[in-house]
Design a protein around this motif. Structure first.
Motif, short mmCIF file in Angstrom:
data_model
loop_
_atom_site.label_atom_id
_atom_site.label_comp_id
_atom_site.label_asym_id
_atom_site.label_seq_id
_atom_site.Cartn_x
_atom_site.Cartn_y
_atom_site.Cartn_z
N THR A 46 8.19 -51.39 -28.06
CA THR A 46 6.89 -50.71 -28.13
C THR A 46 6.29 -50.83 -29.52
OG1 THR A 46 7.50 -49.13 -26.40
CG2 THR A 46 5.72 -48.48 -27.89
N ARG A 65 5.15 -54.48 -30.21
CA ARG A 65 3.89 -54.80 -29.54
C ARG A 65 2.73 -54.11 -30.23
NH1 ARG A 65 6.86 -54.06 -24.67
NH2 ARG A 65 5.95 -51.97 -24.48
N PHE A 85 -1.14 -47.40 -27.33
CA PHE A 85 0.25 -47.55 -26.90
C PHE A 85 0.84 -46.17 -26.68
CE2 PHE A 85 0.28 -47.36 -31.52
CZ PHE A 85 1.29 -46.45 -31.81
N ARG A 127 4.91 -44.28 -25.42
CA ARG A 127 6.28 -44.43 -24.93
C ARG A 127 6.94 -43.06 -24.95
NH1 ARG A 127 9.51 -47.59 -22.15
NH2 ARG A 127 8.47 -49.37 -23.12
#
Length: 223
Positions: free
Chosen positions: A75, A78, A86, A88
């Motif tokens: 994560t 990226r 983003f 997570r």
């Protein structure tokens, strides 16, 4: 820090348990200098007192649960490679060995292949049993939407009073406490009023923020 207080207010929306407000902290990553900045809350989520350690990418990966470490690394990789949002959820093992369930979310911005990050870490541990199997997408969307409203309202206060972001939030928070209204609700009211051109201009303004809210409340909203 006032921005973190704003984020906690933003996240204090519909919750599995209205008596529980998760700990929310902010972070920023300066790609040019490979430097992380954490709020006090992020240090505490990791089990440290503020500034006890130097935040690094390696430290974040180290504190991810071994079974989640690869996903967290992917994560972050990226996020650092391309601009955009983003998020997570993962298990974080703090400095005392306690396992927390956290939500990492943010966005990347930059040019020339250098992506800076800015976002939040939310400690969901107290909610774990209630949301563990739920879709977190709506939670993330709700958090971002409320935080965006508060940021817009802070911008309006900055323009009206020529103050910095911390002072702008402090003024919003003081008004919310005086009126017994959540910061995010007060912020939304101010943003709508500004969109309707009902707030005073910076040059013409001689009122305090509380007085401006009183004037707005006395005026009919435009369609």
């Amino acid at each position: 820090m006032s921005e973190d207080k704003a984020e906690q207010e933003a996240f204090a929306g519909p919750a599995p348990d209205d008596d529980v407000v998760p700990l929310v902290g902010s972070f920023a990553y300066d790609a040019t200098h490979d430097r992380w900045t954490w709020s006090e809350e992020v240090f505490r989520i990791h089990g440290f007192e503020p500034h006890d350690v130097v935040p690094t990418t390696q430290l974040i990966r180290f504190h991810a649960h071994p079974e989640d470490r690869e996903a967290v690394a992917e994560t972050l990789d990226r996020a650092m490679a391309r601009r955009g949002p983003f998020y997570r959820t993962f298990r974080l093992v703090d400095a005392q060995g306690n396992t927390r369930r956290v939500l990492l979310l943010g966005s990347g911005s930059g040019t020339d292949g250098v992506v800076d990050l800015r976002g939040q870490i939310v400690d969901l541990t107290s909610w774990q049993d209630q949301i563990l199997n739920d879709d977190l997408g709506p939670v993330v969307d709700d958090f971002r939407a409320h935080r965006a409203i508060i940021e817009q309202a802070k911008g309006i206060v900055i323009q009206l009073f020529a103050v910095d972001a911390d002072e702008a939030f402090d003024r919003l928070r003081a008004c919310s406490q005086a009126a017994n209204v959540k910061v995010r609700d007060l912020a939304e009211y101010l943003v709508i009023a500004a969109a309707q051109d009902r707030t005073p201009g910076k040059v013409a303004n001689s009122l305090g923020l509380a007085e401006i809210f009183e004037v707005l409340a006395a005026e009919p909203e435009t369609g």
